[in-house]
Write a protein that holds these residues in place. Structure first.
Motif, PDB file in Angstrom:
ATOM      1  N   LEU A 228      40.413  -8.372  17.045  1.00  0.00           N
ATOM      2  CA  LEU A 228      39.216  -8.746  18.229  1.00  0.00           C
ATOM      3  C   LEU A 228      37.465  -8.849  17.098  1.00  0.00           C
ATOM      4  CD1 LEU A 228      39.052  -9.955  21.433  1.00  0.00           C
ATOM      5  CD2 LEU A 228      39.570 -11.253  19.765  1.00  0.00           C
ATOM      6  N   SER A 229      38.063  -6.462  16.801  1.00  0.00           N
ATOM      7  CA  SER A 229      36.448  -5.919  16.526  1.00  0.00           C
ATOM      8  C   SER A 229      36.885  -6.603  14.666  1.00  0.00           C
ATOM      9  CB  SER A 229      37.077  -4.272  16.409  1.00  0.00           C
ATOM     10  OG  SER A 229      37.059  -4.110  17.632  1.00  0.00           O
ATOM     11  N   ALA A 230      37.892  -6.155  14.077  1.00  0.00           N
ATOM     12  CA  ALA A 230      37.996  -7.110  13.209  1.00  0.00           C
ATOM     13  C   ALA A 230      37.113  -8.181  12.956  1.00  0.00           C
ATOM     14  CB  ALA A 230      39.448  -6.762  12.392  1.00  0.00           C
ATOM     15  N   LEU A 231      37.843  -9.672  13.392  1.00  0.00           N
ATOM     16  CA  LEU A 231      37.382 -10.785  14.117  1.00  0.00           C
ATOM     17  C   LEU A 231      35.731 -10.744  13.497  1.00  0.00           C
ATOM     18  CD1 LEU A 231      40.046 -13.306  15.370  1.00  0.00           C
ATOM     19  CD2 LEU A 231      39.969 -12.340  12.724  1.00  0.00           C
ATOM     20  N   TYR A 238      30.539 -15.294   8.613  1.00  0.00           N
ATOM     21  CA  TYR A 238      29.761 -16.603   7.892  1.00  0.00           C
ATOM     22  C   TYR A 238      28.550 -16.764   8.772  1.00  0.00           C
ATOM     23  CZ  TYR A 238      34.611 -17.209   6.188  1.00  0.00           C
ATOM     24  OH  TYR A 238      35.877 -17.765   6.138  1.00  0.00           O
ATOM     25  N   LYS A 239      28.107 -15.224   8.607  1.00  0.00           N
ATOM     26  CA  LYS A 239      26.538 -16.416   9.781  1.00  0.00           C
ATOM     27  C   LYS A 239      25.453 -17.077   8.567  1.00  0.00           C
ATOM     28  CE  LYS A 239      22.834 -13.575  11.887  1.00  0.00           C
ATOM     29  NZ  LYS A 239      22.617 -12.183  12.622  1.00  0.00           N
ATOM     30  N   GLY A 240      25.140 -17.912   9.359  1.00  0.00           N
ATOM     31  CA  GLY A 240      24.278 -19.382   8.334  1.00  0.00           C
ATOM     32  C   GLY A 240      24.893 -19.612   8.463  1.00  0.00           C
ATOM     33  N   HIS A 241      25.934 -20.130   7.779  1.00  0.00           N
ATOM     34  CA  HIS A 241      26.589 -21.509   7.495  1.00  0.00           C
ATOM     35  C   HIS A 241      28.492 -21.547   8.551  1.00  0.00           C
ATOM     36  CE1 HIS A 241      28.536 -18.510   4.914  1.00  0.00           C
ATOM     37  NE2 HIS A 241      30.204 -18.518   4.774  1.00  0.00           N
ATOM     38  N   MET A 242      27.968 -20.972   9.654  1.00  0.00           N
ATOM     39  CA  MET A 242      29.436 -20.622  10.442  1.00  0.00           C
ATOM     40  C   MET A 242      30.064 -22.095  10.718  1.00  0.00           C
ATOM     41  SD  MET A 242      32.626 -19.312  12.540  1.00  0.00           S
ATOM     42  CE  MET A 242      31.745 -17.575  12.296  1.00  0.00           C
ATOM     43  N   LYS A 243      29.086 -23.650  10.656  1.00  0.00           N
ATOM     44  CA  LYS A 243      29.754 -24.614  11.258  1.00  0.00           C
ATOM     45  C   LYS A 243      30.449 -25.021  10.296  1.00  0.00           C
ATOM     46  CE  LYS A 243      27.187 -29.179  12.938  1.00  0.00           C
ATOM     47  NZ  LYS A 243      26.195 -29.711  13.467  1.00  0.00           N
ATOM     48  N   GLU A 244      29.742 -24.695   8.687  1.00  0.00           N
ATOM     49  CA  GLU A 244      30.123 -25.508   7.709  1.00  0.00           C
ATOM     50  C   GLU A 244      31.994 -24.836   7.433  1.00  0.00           C
ATOM     51  OE1 GLU A 244      30.974 -28.358   4.406  1.00  0.00           O
ATOM     52  OE2 GLU A 244      29.119 -28.260   5.953  1.00  0.00           O
ATOM     53  N   ALA A 245      32.322 -23.567   6.953  1.00  0.00           N
ATOM     54  CA  ALA A 245      32.865 -22.810   7.240  1.00  0.00           C
ATOM     55  C   ALA A 245      34.225 -23.374   8.377  1.00  0.00           C
ATOM     56  CB  ALA A 245      33.094 -21.338   7.513  1.00  0.00           C
ATOM     57  N   LEU A 246      33.931 -24.111   9.536  1.00  0.00           N
ATOM     58  CA  LEU A 246      34.133 -24.723  10.608  1.00  0.00           C
ATOM     59  C   LEU A 246      35.272 -26.211   9.974  1.00  0.00           C
ATOM     60  CD1 LEU A 246      32.850 -23.678  14.108  1.00  0.00           C
ATOM     61  CD2 LEU A 246      35.034 -22.483  12.643  1.00  0.00           C
ATOM     62  N   ARG A 247      33.903 -26.304   9.599  1.00  0.00           N
ATOM     63  CA  ARG A 247      34.544 -27.840   9.542  1.00  0.00           C
ATOM     64  C   ARG A 247      36.005 -28.210   7.854  1.00  0.00           C
ATOM     65  NH1 ARG A 247      33.018 -32.156   5.674  1.00  0.00           N
ATOM     66  NH2 ARG A 247      31.840 -30.140   4.574  1.00  0.00           N
ATOM     67  N   THR A 248      35.640 -27.292   7.664  1.00  0.00           N
ATOM     68  CA  THR A 248      36.091 -27.233   6.568  1.00  0.00           C
ATOM     69  C   THR A 248      37.333 -26.467   5.902  1.00  0.00           C
ATOM     70  OG1 THR A 248      35.096 -25.191   5.258  1.00  0.00           O
ATOM     71  CG2 THR A 248      34.598 -27.661   4.667  1.00  0.00           C
ATOM     72  N   PHE A 249      37.199 -25.581   7.287  1.00  0.00           N
ATOM     73  CA  PHE A 249      38.736 -24.994   8.486  1.00  0.00           C
ATOM     74  C   PHE A 249      38.478 -23.622   6.553  1.00  0.00           C
ATOM     75  CE2 PHE A 249      40.123 -28.749   8.786  1.00  0.00           C
ATOM     76  CZ  PHE A 249      39.560 -28.774  10.271  1.00  0.00           C
ATOM     77  N   GLU A 250      37.837 -23.714   6.629  1.00  0.00           N
ATOM     78  CA  GLU A 250      37.759 -22.542   5.804  1.00  0.00           C
ATOM     79  C   GLU A 250      37.226 -21.166   6.660  1.00  0.00           C
ATOM     80  OE1 GLU A 250      34.414 -19.342   2.906  1.00  0.00           O
ATOM     81  OE2 GLU A 250      33.402 -21.642   4.216  1.00  0.00           O
ATOM     82  N   MET A 251      37.113 -20.698   7.126  1.00  0.00           N
ATOM     83  CA  MET A 251      37.179 -19.837   8.646  1.00  0.00           C
ATOM     84  C   MET A 251      38.324 -20.754   9.966  1.00  0.00           C
ATOM     85  SD  MET A 251      35.280 -17.949  11.553  1.00  0.00           S
ATOM     86  CE  MET A 251      36.073 -16.381  12.660  1.00  0.00           C
ATOM     87  N   ASN A 252      39.464 -19.736   9.970  1.00  0.00           N
ATOM     88  CA  ASN A 252      40.799 -19.359  10.426  1.00  0.00           C
ATOM     89  C   ASN A 252      39.711 -20.256  11.695  1.00  0.00           C
ATOM     90  OD1 ASN A 252      42.679 -19.589  12.468  1.00  0.00           O
ATOM     91  ND2 ASN A 252      43.735 -17.806  11.293  1.00  0.00           N
ATOM     92  N   LEU A 257      38.013 -19.712  17.354  1.00  0.00           N
ATOM     93  CA  LEU A 257      37.778 -20.173  18.808  1.00  0.00           C
ATOM     94  C   LEU A 257      38.700 -18.247  19.867  1.00  0.00           C
ATOM     95  CD1 LEU A 257      40.691 -23.081  18.966  1.00  0.00           C
ATOM     96  CD2 LEU A 257      38.017 -22.580  19.313  1.00  0.00           C
ATOM     97  N   LEU A 258      39.737 -17.303  19.154  1.00  0.00           N
ATOM     98  CA  LEU A 258      40.160 -16.436  19.865  1.00  0.00           C
ATOM     99  C   LEU A 258      39.058 -15.426  20.099  1.00  0.00           C
ATOM    100  CD1 LEU A 258      42.723 -14.768  18.626  1.00  0.00           C
ATOM    101  CD2 LEU A 258      42.412 -16.684  20.599  1.00  0.00           C
TER     102      LEU A 258
END
Length: 372
Positions: A228-231, A238-252, A257-258
């Protein structure tokens, strides 16, 4: 609480060789059931068999939530402890300074502050040393003698890979409101509308394992080991564009969710998510020597039945991993029926209390200790 499941099988041992035999038997059992040629096992030693696999901060506590079920008395208890521990120990932490709250939790746990974490070890020997600590303690004062007298030690064995797979499955196999867990986690990003897409993506890729389980054998030693520390550091990128990263599955999406449930502490109804098996950075020689790893609990919201029991008894019952249906198939248990003999055999292999607490006093006392 879900459907009833079989409790962890208890094996009995009166010698060190019998314990090793049981470990081999458990390994064979996992190989046959899971098809895993070299399964990963974590170990925990308890001095008393009735000690539950429940984090210290939840033991015997009442569960009180605000009307929105977003914050509880246990959040407050944890946060006050974090504030006090960090304030009073900042100067005691060297270059391995924790970078996140969840990372501080690991340090707090190893120095006996109550947290949502539970200690495990990658070493069976370390778990045995903890289970038999009173027998290998050099100075036998009245307290230690009493602990030896009442001791009925056990070794718990956890399958962390299997446990974390149940966490993944919890996000895709909920019988009711399949997107509810995901939608709740996305509220912080204002991205609730992505819940169905993320659920479908996780379900679609569950078999391929692309978001959780690397199939290549050469990656086995690091596979499914959640840090979790690494996550938290990945999340910062991804700060500032997390929503987009989730929409495109750029971030796991599974990792996101974890973070929300196990690091941020988003409350979840009992039975929806099991604890998570995690690794952490080593912040002291003690933690490194103990080969420390952890399970971390989410903040559970008791269901109606459990709240009724809590009102009568004053505390929330059955919170340990051995009572959580998703955890039961991941646990094994060895009861040590002759602890003095096993402790003697263990010390003959070089086990000492100074192995657990490598300070000058413990090492000095070990020098004067005589094998029983």
């Amino acid at each position: 609480m879900g459907h009833a499941k079989k409790r962890a099988k208890t094996r009995y041992a009166e010698s060190l060789s019998e314990i090793y035999h049981h470990i081999k038997s458990i390994e064979t059992e996992i190989q046959q059931e899971e098809g895993d040629k070299s399964p990963i096992m974590w170990f925990r030693g308890n001095a008393r068999s009735f000690f539950s696999l429940e984090p210290s901060i939840f033991r015997g506590t009442k569960y009180q939530y605000n009307d929105g079920m977003t914050y509880s008395n246990n959040h407050l208890r944890e946060e006050y402890r974090f504030q006090s521990f960090m304030s009073r120990n900042y100067d005691n932490v060297d270059y391995r300074m924790p970078q996140t709250v969840i990372e501080w939790q690991e340090v707090m746990q190893h120095f006996f502050t109550k947290t949502r974490l539970m200690d495990w070890s990658e070493s069976l020997t370390v778990a045995l040393e903890f289970a038999l600590e009173s027998f290998i303690t050099p100075v036998k004062d009245l307290e230690i003698k009493e602990k030896c007298r009442v001791a009925d030690p056990v070794i718990w064995i956890l399958q962390p890979v299997k446990l974390n797979k149940t966490v993944y499955d919890s996000f895709v196999k909920q019988e009711e409101d399949r997107e509810g867990l995901i939608r709740k986690a996305l509220e912080a990003e204002g991205a609730e509308s992505l819940a169905k897409d993320i659920w479908r993506e996780l379900e679609k890729e569950a078999k391929s394992g692309i978001y959780y389980n690397m199939a290549d054998e050469q990656d086995k030693n690091m596979n499914t080991m959640i840090g979790l520390s690494a996550l938290e550091m990945i999340r910062k990128s991804y700060k500032g564009h997390m929503k987009e990263a989730l929409r495109t599955f750029e971030m796991n999406p599974f990792f996101y969710l974890l973070l929300r449930y196990y690091s941020d502490g988003v409350p979840v109804e009992m039975g929806k998510l099991p604890p998570l098996a995690i690794i952490h950075p080593y912040h002291s020689q003690r933690i490194k020597i103990q080969k420390g790893v952890f399970t971390v609990f989410p903040y559970y919201i008791p269901d109606v039945q459990m709240r009724r029991i809590e009102k009568i008894s004053g505390s929330y019952p059955f919170g340990g991993m051995e009572y959580i249906p998703q955890c039961m198939p991941c646990l094994h248990r060895i009861q040590i029926v002759n602890p003095q003999r096993v402790a003697k055999e263990l010390m003959q292999t070089g086990a000492r209390r100074g192995n657990l607490y490598p300070d000058m006093q413990s090492i000095s006392q070990d020098m004067e200790n005589v094998v029983m």
